[in-house]
Design a protein around this motif. Structure first.
Motif, PDB file in Angstrom:
ATOM      1  N   VAL A   1       1.183  -0.995  -0.169  1.00 26.64           N
ATOM      2  CA  VAL A   1       0.114   0.198   0.403  1.00 26.64           C
ATOM      3  C   VAL A   1       0.451   1.458   0.047  1.00 26.64           C
ATOM      4  O   VAL A   1       1.761   0.852   0.413  1.00 26.64           O
ATOM      5  CB  VAL A   1      -0.901  -0.125   1.357  1.00 26.64           C
ATOM      6  CG1 VAL A   1      -1.639   1.166   1.477  1.00 26.64           C
ATOM      7  CG2 VAL A   1      -1.821  -0.712   1.175  1.00 26.64           C
ATOM      8  N   GLY A   2       0.803   2.084  -1.317  1.00 27.98           N
ATOM      9  CA  GLY A   2       1.671   3.163  -1.199  1.00 27.98           C
ATOM     10  C   GLY A   2       1.444   4.221  -2.109  1.00 27.98           C
ATOM     11  O   GLY A   2      -0.329   4.321  -2.411  1.00 27.98           O
ATOM     12  N   ASP A   3       2.051   4.155  -3.149  1.00 31.95           N
ATOM     13  CA  ASP A   3       2.107   5.843  -3.210  1.00 31.95           C
ATOM     14  C   ASP A   3       1.340   5.094  -5.383  1.00 31.95           C
ATOM     15  O   ASP A   3       2.596   4.460  -6.314  1.00 31.95           O
ATOM     16  CB  ASP A   3       3.870   5.910  -4.150  1.00 31.95           C
ATOM     17  CG  ASP A   3       3.401   6.345  -5.044  1.00 31.95           C
ATOM     18  OD1 ASP A   3       3.249   7.416  -5.575  1.00 31.95           O
ATOM     19  OD2 ASP A   3       4.980   7.183  -5.498  1.00 31.95           O
ATOM     20  N   PRO A   4       0.664   5.612  -5.321  1.00 29.12           N
ATOM     21  CA  PRO A   4      -0.631   5.446  -6.546  1.00 29.12           C
ATOM     22  C   PRO A   4       0.333   5.579  -8.298  1.00 29.12           C
ATOM     23  O   PRO A   4       0.064   4.662  -8.725  1.00 29.12           O
ATOM     24  CB  PRO A   4      -1.530   5.870  -6.941  1.00 29.12           C
ATOM     25  CG  PRO A   4      -1.629   6.953  -5.104  1.00 29.12           C
ATOM     26  CD  PRO A   4      -0.725   6.708  -5.185  1.00 29.12           C
ATOM     27  N   GLU A   5       1.344   6.631  -8.033  1.00 30.64           N
ATOM     28  CA  GLU A   5       1.572   7.183  -9.270  1.00 30.64           C
ATOM     29  C   GLU A   5       3.295   5.731  -9.338  1.00 30.64           C
ATOM     30  O   GLU A   5       3.454   5.699 -10.688  1.00 30.64           O
ATOM     31  CB  GLU A   5       2.319   8.640  -9.136  1.00 30.64           C
ATOM     32  CG  GLU A   5       1.502   9.147  -9.205  1.00 30.64           C
ATOM     33  CD  GLU A   5       2.865  10.288  -8.994  1.00 30.64           C
ATOM     34  OE1 GLU A   5       3.740  10.662  -8.350  1.00 30.64           O
ATOM     35  OE2 GLU A   5       1.534  11.268  -7.887  1.00 30.64           O
ATOM     36  N   LEU A   6       3.223   5.426  -8.698  1.00 28.79           N
ATOM     37  CA  LEU A   6       4.643   4.319  -8.562  1.00 28.79           C
ATOM     38  C   LEU A   6       3.874   2.435  -8.870  1.00 28.79           C
ATOM     39  O   LEU A   6       4.453   2.769 -10.046  1.00 28.79           O
ATOM     40  CB  LEU A   6       5.670   3.528  -7.163  1.00 28.79           C
ATOM     41  CG  LEU A   6       5.887   2.516  -7.537  1.00 28.79           C
ATOM     42  CD1 LEU A   6       7.087   2.358  -8.047  1.00 28.79           C
ATOM     43  CD2 LEU A   6       6.439   2.191  -6.009  1.00 28.79           C
ATOM     44  N   LEU A   7       2.221   3.111  -9.042  1.00 30.30           N
ATOM     45  CA  LEU A   7       1.590   1.375  -9.239  1.00 30.30           C
ATOM     46  C   LEU A   7       1.254   1.707 -11.521  1.00 30.30           C
ATOM     47  O   LEU A   7       1.633   0.854 -12.215  1.00 30.30           O
ATOM     48  CB  LEU A   7       0.176   1.333  -8.727  1.00 30.30           C
ATOM     49  CG  LEU A   7      -0.695   0.056  -9.039  1.00 30.30           C
ATOM     50  CD1 LEU A   7       0.633  -1.103  -9.495  1.00 30.30           C
ATOM     51  CD2 LEU A   7      -1.408   0.311  -8.000  1.00 30.30           C
ATOM     52  N   ALA A   8       1.255   2.541 -10.860  1.00 32.02           N
ATOM     53  CA  ALA A   8       0.359   3.496 -12.161  1.00 32.02           C
ATOM     54  C   ALA A   8       2.031   3.605 -12.964  1.00 32.02           C
ATOM     55  O   ALA A   8       2.226   2.684 -14.610  1.00 32.02           O
ATOM     56  CB  ALA A   8       0.229   4.986 -12.634  1.00 32.02           C
ATOM     57  N   ARG A   9       3.035   3.657 -12.338  1.00 33.14           N
ATOM     58  CA  ARG A   9       4.668   3.772 -13.482  1.00 33.14           C
ATOM     59  C   ARG A   9       4.663   2.412 -13.919  1.00 33.14           C
ATOM     60  O   ARG A   9       5.034   1.592 -14.630  1.00 33.14           O
ATOM     61  CB  ARG A   9       5.765   4.483 -12.706  1.00 33.14           C
ATOM     62  CG  ARG A   9       7.137   4.048 -13.657  1.00 33.14           C
ATOM     63  CD  ARG A   9       6.768   4.871 -14.967  1.00 33.14           C
ATOM     64  NE  ARG A   9       8.682   5.004 -15.405  1.00 33.14           N
ATOM     65  CZ  ARG A   9       8.595   4.869 -16.375  1.00 33.14           C
ATOM     66  NH1 ARG A   9       7.699   4.738 -17.341  1.00 33.14           N
ATOM     67  NH2 ARG A   9       9.726   4.996 -16.993  1.00 33.14           N
ATOM     68  N   LEU A  10       4.610   1.190 -12.851  1.00 38.22           N
ATOM     69  CA  LEU A  10       4.908  -0.199 -12.955  1.00 38.22           C
ATOM     70  C   LEU A  10       4.036  -0.280 -14.344  1.00 38.22           C
ATOM     71  O   LEU A  10       4.457  -1.272 -14.947  1.00 38.22           O
ATOM     72  CB  LEU A  10       4.809  -1.297 -12.438  1.00 38.22           C
ATOM     73  CG  LEU A  10       6.245  -0.241 -10.783  1.00 38.22           C
ATOM     74  CD1 LEU A  10       6.039  -0.938  -9.127  1.00 38.22           C
ATOM     75  CD2 LEU A  10       7.305  -1.516 -10.941  1.00 38.22           C
TER      76      LEU A  10
END
Length: 66
Positions: free
Chosen positions: A41-50
């Motif tokens: 659970v954390g940074d939604p921008e990181l998930l979008a980038r991955l």
């Protein structure tokens, strides 16, 4: 598939046994040494980038990033 969620003690470190995986529901997860799959659970921008990079790798057929 069982979708029950349990709270895991944040103070108890666990060693990841698998690489990070984006599951079918779009969650960033890994399997710990205790056999429990954990959701990061954390940074939604990181998930979008991955997810963007995963899509690019699949489209290019490039697994090495070259």
């Amino acid at each position: 598939m069982n979708k029950d969620r349990i709270a895991i003690d944040e103070m108890s470190p666990v060693t990841p046994m698998t690489a990070l995986v984006i599951d079918a529901d779009g969650h960033l997860t890994y399997m710990g040494e205790d056999g429990c799959r954990r959701q990061i659970v954390g940074d939604p921008e990181l998930l979008a980038r991955l997810q963007q990079l995963q899509g690019k790798d699949c489209a290019d057929g490039d697994v090495n990033g070259d």
